[in-house]
Design a protein around this motif. Structure first.
Motif, PDB file in Angstrom:
ATOM      1  N   PHE A  38      14.244  18.958  23.639  1.00  0.00           N
ATOM      2  CA  PHE A  38      13.146  19.886  23.850  1.00  0.00           C
ATOM      3  C   PHE A  38      11.843  19.242  24.307  1.00  0.00           C
ATOM      4  CE2 PHE A  38       9.771  21.195  20.705  1.00  0.00           C
ATOM      5  CZ  PHE A  38       9.197  22.185  21.471  1.00  0.00           C
ATOM      6  N   GLN A  90      11.202  27.026  30.892  1.00  0.00           N
ATOM      7  CA  GLN A  90       9.845  26.638  31.267  1.00  0.00           C
ATOM      8  C   GLN A  90       9.859  25.307  31.993  1.00  0.00           C
ATOM      9  OE1 GLN A  90       6.804  27.343  28.288  1.00  0.00           O
ATOM     10  NE2 GLN A  90       5.812  25.406  28.762  1.00  0.00           N
ATOM     11  N   GLN A 104       7.075  29.906  33.425  1.00  0.00           N
ATOM     12  CA  GLN A 104       8.082  30.270  32.425  1.00  0.00           C
ATOM     13  C   GLN A 104       8.709  31.610  32.815  1.00  0.00           C
ATOM     14  OE1 GLN A 104       7.243  32.168  28.390  1.00  0.00           O
ATOM     15  NE2 GLN A 104       7.339  30.021  27.823  1.00  0.00           N
ATOM     16  N   PHE A 123       0.714  29.352  35.611  1.00  0.00           N
ATOM     17  CA  PHE A 123      -0.712  29.019  35.703  1.00  0.00           C
ATOM     18  C   PHE A 123      -0.937  27.566  36.101  1.00  0.00           C
ATOM     19  CE2 PHE A 123       0.421  28.457  31.190  1.00  0.00           C
ATOM     20  CZ  PHE A 123       0.058  27.125  30.999  1.00  0.00           C
ATOM     21  N   ARG A 135      -7.537  27.633  32.591  1.00  0.00           N
ATOM     22  CA  ARG A 135      -6.284  28.003  33.251  1.00  0.00           C
ATOM     23  C   ARG A 135      -6.525  29.171  34.203  1.00  0.00           C
ATOM     24  NH1 ARG A 135      -1.858  28.568  28.498  1.00  0.00           N
ATOM     25  NH2 ARG A 135      -3.309  30.152  27.759  1.00  0.00           N
ATOM     26  N   TYR A 154      12.514  30.680  17.473  1.00  0.00           N
ATOM     27  CA  TYR A 154      12.501  29.412  16.734  1.00  0.00           C
ATOM     28  C   TYR A 154      11.115  29.096  16.164  1.00  0.00           C
ATOM     29  CZ  TYR A 154      13.519  24.603  15.512  1.00  0.00           C
ATOM     30  OH  TYR A 154      13.693  23.438  14.812  1.00  0.00           O
ATOM     31  N   ALA A 155      10.063  29.577  16.840  1.00  0.00           N
ATOM     32  CA  ALA A 155       8.700  29.278  16.400  1.00  0.00           C
ATOM     33  C   ALA A 155       8.241  30.215  15.289  1.00  0.00           C
ATOM     34  CB  ALA A 155       7.734  29.356  17.585  1.00  0.00           C
TER      35      ALA A 155
ATOM     36  N   GLY B  48      -0.998  18.750  17.720  1.00  0.00           N
ATOM     37  CA  GLY B  48      -1.619  19.505  18.795  1.00  0.00           C
ATOM     38  C   GLY B  48      -2.937  20.147  18.424  1.00  0.00           C
ATOM     39  N   LYS B  81       8.989  20.766  14.661  1.00  0.00           N
ATOM     40  CA  LYS B  81       9.548  21.299  15.907  1.00  0.00           C
ATOM     41  C   LYS B  81       9.095  22.751  16.134  1.00  0.00           C
ATOM     42  CE  LYS B  81      12.665  19.731  18.683  1.00  0.00           C
ATOM     43  NZ  LYS B  81      13.663  18.732  18.926  1.00  0.00           N
ATOM     44  N   ALA B  82       9.062  23.536  15.076  1.00  0.00           N
ATOM     45  CA  ALA B  82       8.632  24.938  15.206  1.00  0.00           C
ATOM     46  C   ALA B  82       7.163  25.006  15.643  1.00  0.00           C
ATOM     47  CB  ALA B  82       8.838  25.674  13.891  1.00  0.00           C
ATOM     48  N   TRP B  84       5.601  22.795  17.426  1.00  0.00           N
ATOM     49  CA  TRP B  84       5.525  22.422  18.849  1.00  0.00           C
ATOM     50  C   TRP B  84       6.120  23.481  19.756  1.00  0.00           C
ATOM     51  CZ3 TRP B  84       2.160  19.730  21.143  1.00  0.00           C
ATOM     52  CH2 TRP B  84       1.493  18.740  20.432  1.00  0.00           C
ATOM     53  N   ALA B  85       7.113  24.222  19.257  1.00  0.00           N
ATOM     54  CA  ALA B  85       7.667  25.322  20.053  1.00  0.00           C
ATOM     55  C   ALA B  85       6.566  26.335  20.360  1.00  0.00           C
ATOM     56  CB  ALA B  85       8.828  25.985  19.316  1.00  0.00           C
ATOM     57  N   LYS B  86       5.740  26.620  19.339  1.00  0.00           N
ATOM     58  CA  LYS B  86       4.589  27.508  19.508  1.00  0.00           C
ATOM     59  C   LYS B  86       3.661  27.018  20.622  1.00  0.00           C
ATOM     60  CE  LYS B  86       3.667  28.656  14.973  1.00  0.00           C
ATOM     61  NZ  LYS B  86       2.859  28.591  13.736  1.00  0.00           N
ATOM     62  N   VAL B  88       4.101  24.581  22.969  1.00  0.00           N
ATOM     63  CA  VAL B  88       4.704  24.329  24.283  1.00  0.00           C
ATOM     64  C   VAL B  88       4.917  25.641  25.030  1.00  0.00           C
ATOM     65  CG1 VAL B  88       6.822  23.581  25.445  1.00  0.00           C
ATOM     66  CG2 VAL B  88       5.807  22.152  23.660  1.00  0.00           C
ATOM     67  N   PHE B  89       5.476  26.647  24.332  1.00  0.00           N
ATOM     68  CA  PHE B  89       5.871  27.863  25.053  1.00  0.00           C
ATOM     69  C   PHE B  89       4.729  28.873  25.215  1.00  0.00           C
ATOM     70  CE2 PHE B  89       9.988  26.176  23.446  1.00  0.00           C
ATOM     71  CZ  PHE B  89      10.431  25.758  24.685  1.00  0.00           C
ATOM     72  N   THR B  90       3.542  28.552  24.701  1.00  0.00           N
ATOM     73  CA  THR B  90       2.353  29.298  25.100  1.00  0.00           C
ATOM     74  C   THR B  90       1.619  28.517  26.189  1.00  0.00           C
ATOM     75  OG1 THR B  90       1.101  28.264  23.311  1.00  0.00           O
ATOM     76  CG2 THR B  90       2.022  30.420  22.874  1.00  0.00           C
ATOM     77  N   GLY B  91       2.164  27.362  26.544  1.00  0.00           N
ATOM     78  CA  GLY B  91       1.570  26.543  27.595  1.00  0.00           C
ATOM     79  C   GLY B  91       0.279  25.869  27.183  1.00  0.00           C
ATOM     80  N   LYS B  92       0.088  25.692  25.869  1.00  0.00           N
ATOM     81  CA  LYS B  92      -1.206  25.177  25.415  1.00  0.00           C
ATOM     82  C   LYS B  92      -1.223  23.676  25.176  1.00  0.00           C
ATOM     83  CE  LYS B  92      -3.197  29.399  23.729  1.00  0.00           C
ATOM     84  NZ  LYS B  92      -3.294  30.328  22.616  1.00  0.00           N
ATOM     85  N   ARG B  94       1.398  19.761  25.002  1.00  0.00           N
ATOM     86  CA  ARG B  94       2.680  19.095  25.154  1.00  0.00           C
ATOM     87  C   ARG B  94       2.844  18.090  24.015  1.00  0.00           C
ATOM     88  NH1 ARG B  94       3.534  20.225  29.974  1.00  0.00           N
ATOM     89  NH2 ARG B  94       1.938  18.929  30.898  1.00  0.00           N
ATOM     90  N   PRO B  95       4.059  17.921  23.480  1.00  0.00           N
ATOM     91  CA  PRO B  95       4.236  17.010  22.344  1.00  0.00           C
ATOM     92  C   PRO B  95       3.883  15.574  22.725  1.00  0.00           C
ATOM     93  CG  PRO B  95       6.257  18.253  22.776  1.00  0.00           C
ATOM     94  CD  PRO B  95       5.320  18.550  23.894  1.00  0.00           C
TER      95      PRO B  95
END
Lengths: 421, 135
Positions: A38, A90, A104, A123, A135, A154-155, B48, B81-82, B84-86, B88-92, B94-95
């Motif tokens: 990941f 993504q 994404q 973006f 952005r 997962y989050a 982060g 990991k959870a 970072w998932a938050k 990363v996938f909001t695009g805010k 990177r780990p």
């Protein structure tokens, strides 16, 4: 993991349109290129990652369908995988330390009964300094606490974003500009996100079974304070929501105009934009083994509009036992009145009267949720969840209920596998 | 005297054990003016929450990584990991970049005045500065 993701992608893409097929191919190429864990796949500044959920759920009734927010097809008394299954991919590219671009795509069942693929992020980000990013493009709207990662199972601890809170708005993304500011002070961390843009999308209208296209110039501000793993966040989103093709509303407006209630028609119509505001305060975090997440949010009209005002809240508490996290949540939403007051000469009975009064009345429900999240393997979590939904007005968040509204308590059981890669 | 010696053996032994047990320390470059840090402050850079320093992480499966996140943030690998998932996938965000060993982390931290990393105390030398010992 990659194989499983590809299989899911194949399965999910079974029904998607040609654009979706192209997207799928691109996604598979990107996925094949990434053979590492990941968000770590880095080749000359390219980062590829993804998330997804494979799930099945059913309820104990055939009188109505249980859905996620803004879904056109839900589950009744036979198990279906479409309610919760999704796949997000993504890719980011860093031109240098300052400028990067992120896209994404998300495949899921939303306002259509088949799987569709949407562009959820696109973006360009410019790092101004260590504390400030700008952005431009398409970003997630920070309306509520988990709004911009509500599709990443997962989050999240809960299997689904509490529908009582998250169905208050269909707006998930906006095209425009935003800033993200972050300032650490001692052990505290303060964040601010401000956004200005236009949100566009579809809203499924379950009573008539059609969708409307909406457009909403939007401004948003979210402020957060974090210490350790506890986050407190307040947010405000204001939008001017308009829709040309909300058929049920347009039919009512036509009938009102021909009956001489022109002003009421102007108040009810969505063809002219109507200002609406969402305000929320949320808390998430853990203290030793105790995990909490709670939020209060409201929807208020700033103009006269047929959309009812609403109040919603939920509170979740969990207790971590190693890799296993059992949790309980209670959620509630109800009407908080209408921005329209019917005049005394408006009929109290008849077809027009009941459709107008019906539109101005909010649905309402509460629910109790019991579930468990088990992080049984790296990057994969299994969740099992039981929801007891008590609709109190207009079948609550359930769709295709009886005309008089469902008042029975509905039980929904679901199991999901959430993963990231 | 003999009795006293015997009584002391377990104490000496325990002390020796604790000295040899791996201790995780947080390090920065010698050129970084930071002198001390609290565990929660150090964790901010790895979760982060702050980009004022650049976090340098250890390999995902390494025992030292598990030890660091447990002691600095009271979280296991899945929870990290959870989070970072938050992000990363909001695009805010990177780990952090990962390095395969403490030697590589040390080299990367020594080379960058803005870097922050963690290694075993026994791997520390004068190319880096210890700002926190995790217990």
């Amino acid at each position: 993991m990659i194989d499983r993701a590809l299989n899911l992608q194949n399965e999910l893409s079974y029904n998607v349109d040609r654009r979706g097929q192209k997207m799928k191919k691109l996604a598979m190429i990107l996925l094949a290129a990434s053979c590492s864990a990941f968000a770590e796949t880095s080749t000359d500044g390219i980062f590829v990652s993804g998330f997804g959920t494979i799930g099945a759920a059913r309820s104990d009734t055939d009188k109505a369908q249980f859905v996620r927010s803004n879904q056109a097809e839900g589950v009744a008394d036979t198990a279906k995988i479409g309610l919760d299954s999704n796949l997000g991919l993504q890719a980011s590219y860093e031109f240098n330390d300052v400028v990067s671009v992120t896209t994404q795509v998300l495949t899921r069942k939303s306002t259509s009964p088949s799987y569709t693929t949407e562009l959820t992020l696109a973006f360009v980000q410019v790092k101004i300094d260590d504390e400030l990013n700008l952005r431009v493009g398409r970003m997630g709207l920070p309306t509520f606490l988990i709004s911009d990662y509500q599709n990443v199972g997962y989050a999240n601890t809960l299997m689904r974003p509490p529908i009582e809170m998250y169905s208050q708005t269909p707006m998930e993304t906006a095209n425009g500009v935003d800033f993200n500011y972050q300032h650490a002070f001692d052990s505290w961390n303060f964040t601010a996100q401000g956004l200005a843009g236009v949100s566009r999308g579809k809203l499924f209208l379950p009573r008539s079974g059609v969708t409307e296209d909406y457009r909403a110039p939007t401004v948003a501000l979210a402020l957060g304070a974090q210490v350790g793993s506890v986050t407190l966040r307040v947010s405000r989103v204001e939008a001017k929501l308009s829709s040309d093709d909300n058929v049920p509303i347009n039919d009512i407006v036509t009938a009102l105009n021909s009956s001489g209630f022109v002003q009421l028609g102007n108040d009810i119509t969505l063809i002219t934009g109507k200002k609406i505001a969402f305000t929320a305060v949320g808390l998430t975090g853990k203290w030793h083994n105790i995990v909490v997440q709670s939020e209060y949010g409201q929807r208020r009209n700033k103009d006269q509009s047929s959309v009812p005002d609403t109040d919603a809240w939920y509170a979740m508490v969990g207790y971590r036992l190693g890799n296993v996290l059992p949790y309980y949540s209670h959620a509630d939403f109800k009407g908080a009145g209408s921005s329209i007051t019917l005049s005394s000469n408006f009929p109290t009975s008849g077809a027009l009267s009941s459709s107008v009064r019906g539109v101005l009345t909010s649905a309402a429900q509460s629910s109790d949720t019991l579930g468990v999240r088990w992080d049984f393997a790296r990057s994969v979590a299994l969740k099992v969840q039981i929801d007891r939904i008590k609709p109190t007005s207009k079948s609550g968040s359930l769709i295709y209920g009886p005309a008089a509204g469902l008042k029975d308590t509905v039980t929904v059981v679901g199991a999901t596998l959430d993963f990231v890669f | 005297m003999n009795k006293l010696f015997r009584a002391m053996i377990p104490i000496v032994f325990a002390a020796a054990t604790s000295l040899t047990a791996a201790e995780t320390v947080v390090i920065v470059s010698q050129r970084n003016p930071v002198r001390r840090m609290l565990p929660l402050q150090a964790a901010q850079f790895f979760l982060g929450q702050s980009a004022l320093l650049t976090a340098i992480d250890q390999a995902e499966n390494s025992p030292i990584r598990a030890d660091f996140y447990l002691k600095a943030a009271d979280m296991d690998a899945g929870q990290i990991k959870a989070i970072w998932a938050k992000l990363v996938f909001t695009g805010k965000a990177r780990p952090p970049k990962q390095y395969a060993s403490s030697a590589e982390v040390k080299r990367a931290v020594a080379a960058d005045p803005k870097a922050i990393g963690y290694i075993e105390k026994s791997d520390v030398d004068d190319t880096v500065k210890v700002i926190l010992t995790l217990h």
